[in-house]
Design a protein around this motif. Sequence first.
Motif, mmCIF file in Angstrom:
data_model
loop_
_atom_site.group_PDB
_atom_site.id
_atom_site.type_symbol
_atom_site.label_atom_id
_atom_site.label_comp_id
_atom_site.label_asym_id
_atom_site.label_seq_id
_atom_site.Cartn_x
_atom_site.Cartn_y
_atom_site.Cartn_z
ATOM 1 N N GLU A 31 0.833 -1.227 0.000
ATOM 2 C CA GLU A 31 0.000 0.000 0.000
ATOM 3 C C GLU A 31 0.855 1.261 0.000
ATOM 4 O O GLU A 31 0.520 2.262 -0.612
ATOM 5 C CB GLU A 31 -0.912 0.024 1.238
ATOM 6 N N ARG A 32 1.973 1.208 0.715
ATOM 7 C CA ARG A 32 2.854 2.375 0.797
ATOM 8 C C ARG A 32 3.434 2.751 -0.566
ATOM 9 O O ARG A 32 3.818 3.889 -0.789
ATOM 10 C CB ARG A 32 4.027 2.088 1.745
ATOM 11 N N ASP A 33 3.544 1.750 -1.467
ATOM 12 C CA ASP A 33 4.176 2.002 -2.767
ATOM 13 C C ASP A 33 3.173 2.347 -3.871
ATOM 14 O O ASP A 33 3.532 2.431 -5.045
ATOM 15 C CB ASP A 33 5.004 0.775 -3.190
ATOM 16 N N MET A 34 1.907 2.531 -3.487
ATOM 17 C CA MET A 34 0.903 2.906 -4.481
ATOM 18 C C MET A 34 1.246 4.296 -5.033
ATOM 19 O O MET A 34 1.570 5.206 -4.270
ATOM 20 C CB MET A 34 -0.482 2.937 -3.831
ATOM 21 N N TYR A 86 -9.281 -1.059 -1.921
ATOM 22 C CA TYR A 86 -9.048 -2.235 -2.782
ATOM 23 C C TYR A 86 -7.731 -2.179 -3.559
ATOM 24 O O TYR A 86 -7.362 -3.146 -4.225
ATOM 25 C CB TYR A 86 -10.221 -2.415 -3.767
ATOM 26 N N ARG A 87 -7.008 -1.076 -3.508
ATOM 27 C CA ARG A 87 -5.742 -0.935 -4.224
ATOM 28 C C ARG A 87 -4.580 -1.044 -3.244
ATOM 29 O O ARG A 87 -4.781 -0.764 -2.071
ATOM 30 C CB ARG A 87 -5.657 0.430 -4.954
ATOM 31 N N PRO A 88 -3.382 -1.314 -3.734
ATOM 32 C CA PRO A 88 -3.032 -1.733 -5.090
ATOM 33 C C PRO A 88 -3.671 -3.083 -5.427
ATOM 34 O O PRO A 88 -3.812 -3.931 -4.551
ATOM 35 C CB PRO A 88 -1.508 -1.859 -5.051
ATOM 36 N N THR A 89 -4.000 -3.278 -6.686
ATOM 37 C CA THR A 89 -4.545 -4.568 -7.122
ATOM 38 C C THR A 89 -3.390 -5.462 -7.584
ATOM 39 O O THR A 89 -2.349 -4.958 -8.010
ATOM 40 C CB THR A 89 -5.541 -4.376 -8.279
ATOM 41 N N PRO A 90 -3.569 -6.788 -7.488
ATOM 42 C CA PRO A 90 -2.467 -7.675 -7.869
ATOM 43 C C PRO A 90 -2.263 -7.805 -9.384
ATOM 44 O O PRO A 90 -3.203 -7.618 -10.153
ATOM 45 C CB PRO A 90 -2.882 -9.031 -7.287
ATOM 46 N N GLN A 114 -7.699 6.527 -14.656
ATOM 47 C CA GLN A 114 -7.460 5.082 -14.801
ATOM 48 C C GLN A 114 -5.981 4.738 -14.939
ATOM 49 O O GLN A 114 -5.611 3.564 -14.845
ATOM 50 C CB GLN A 114 -8.245 4.534 -16.006
ATOM 51 N N THR A 115 -5.105 5.737 -15.132
ATOM 52 C CA THR A 115 -3.685 5.394 -15.277
ATOM 53 C C THR A 115 -3.082 4.834 -13.991
ATOM 54 O O THR A 115 -1.984 4.284 -14.015
ATOM 55 C CB THR A 115 -2.830 6.598 -15.735
ATOM 56 N N ILE A 116 -3.816 4.925 -12.891
ATOM 57 C CA ILE A 116 -3.355 4.263 -11.663
ATOM 58 C C ILE A 116 -3.121 2.764 -11.947
ATOM 59 O O ILE A 116 -2.217 2.151 -11.362
ATOM 60 C CB ILE A 116 -4.359 4.473 -10.493
ATOM 61 N N ILE A 117 -3.896 2.204 -12.874
ATOM 62 C CA ILE A 117 -3.761 0.769 -13.203
ATOM 63 C C ILE A 117 -2.364 0.504 -13.774
ATOM 64 O O ILE A 117 -1.630 -0.369 -13.301
ATOM 65 C CB ILE A 117 -4.815 0.331 -14.257
ATOM 66 N N GLY A 118 -2.003 1.273 -14.806
ATOM 67 C CA GLY A 118 -0.730 1.028 -15.476
ATOM 68 C C GLY A 118 0.467 1.449 -14.627
ATOM 69 O O GLY A 118 1.516 0.799 -14.668
#
Length: 435
Positions: A11-14, A78-82, A239-243
Amino acid sequence: MTKIRKIQLNERDMPKQWYNIQADMPNPLLPLLHPGTKQPIQPGDLEALFPMALIQQEVSTERFIDIPDEVLDLYRLYRPTPVHRAYNLEKMLDTPAKIYYKNESVSPPGSHKPNTAIPQAYYSYKEGVKKMTTETGAGQWGSALSFATNFFGIECKVFMVKVSYQQKPYRKSMMNLWNGSVIPSPSMETNAGRAFLAEDPECPGSLGIAISEAIEVAATNEDTKYSLGSVLNHVLLHQTIIGLETVKQLEMTGDFPDLIIGPFGGGSNFGGLSFPFLRYNFTEGKKTRCIAVESASCPKLTKGKFEYDFGDTAGMTPLIPMYTLGHKFIPPAIHAGGLRYHGAGAIVSQLLKDKLIEARSVDQTESFEAAVTFARAEGMIPAPETSHAIAQVIKEAMIAKEEGIAKTILFNFSGHGLLDMGAYDEYFAHNLKVQ
Ligand SMILES: *Cc1c(COP(=O)(O)O)cnc(C)c1O
């Protein structure tokens, strides 16, 4: 050696900023045009519909934009997602390709859509908005916005495409649970809805029609803003949080994607995963191929034209420079409701026109075949939208096998299909239309 199946980010590295590809695109976007004057719109023209913070993000060319702390805090539900390595699928296909997928299905509503619903609700709340209105196809976006507005005490009214309202009753229950209200569209509540029903009382609805209804409600009510779940630049930005997470996760494996594949409705999950990698194509000479996969029943990228068109069916939105099938196009009632949209977002359209990304289409039967293969290999049951990407992944893995090349393929597992089991039943009963 123990196989690492899931690459987890702490979580800290999100990431704490979104990535804005408008800073690095070789060709800038054409402006949005005012529907009346056909002149480039001014930010003030959109104020009746959207909060100012989002209008600024829409036109920003700043490379990185800070994610507010309140949004980061809710992301952490729910993030970071795997990121998963699909070892079982690789083995089943007997391919030398390495297949990774980013799992956005772990959010409470079950897809990537809350990544933009949360900031949209947050910025609206900050600007004193009391009510939000939107459209939804299969119900993924309506449930994400209900989930997000609930945290900020904002009322949420969702126009749900009628055919999906009938196909996916539990999506409505989910929206109601999170305090959203749901109206099947076309409805008698708006001028636009009444006009479509007068023309065709049996009209199954479409995203374009539902958008017209939601915009009308926002434009005619002072306390109400409109919210869109895809297509617009600020949605793709969020949505760029995904990439951005995936870049960090793949760094841990030592692999870098040769191919990135995402299902394509309006471009948000595809852009969200691929843009932070495309950045390295633009700035570091990487050559990752990014493939958007649309439904063959709604083929705007592979068969549409690049031109100015409306984002909705009634012609109330600004004119958007995009690949489109025409705003009057009403796609067949396929189960992948999230792919039933006539156009593509401006950024993705410009990138495709400049041949910096690629597009393919997949038909409905192929997509369900792929979904079943995937579910039997990896266990996860994909949403019908996601299954379109999976069908393309399987094709690419077979090409890699023919060529004998150990390519790295990354795709977006944009959502689960646990509320789409009726569609799977129809597939197994051979009752699905091909497209
Ligand atoms: C909405 C949706 C899509 C398509 O929309 P995009 O904006 O193109 O991402 C794809 N997959 C799922 C699960 C969805 O809910």
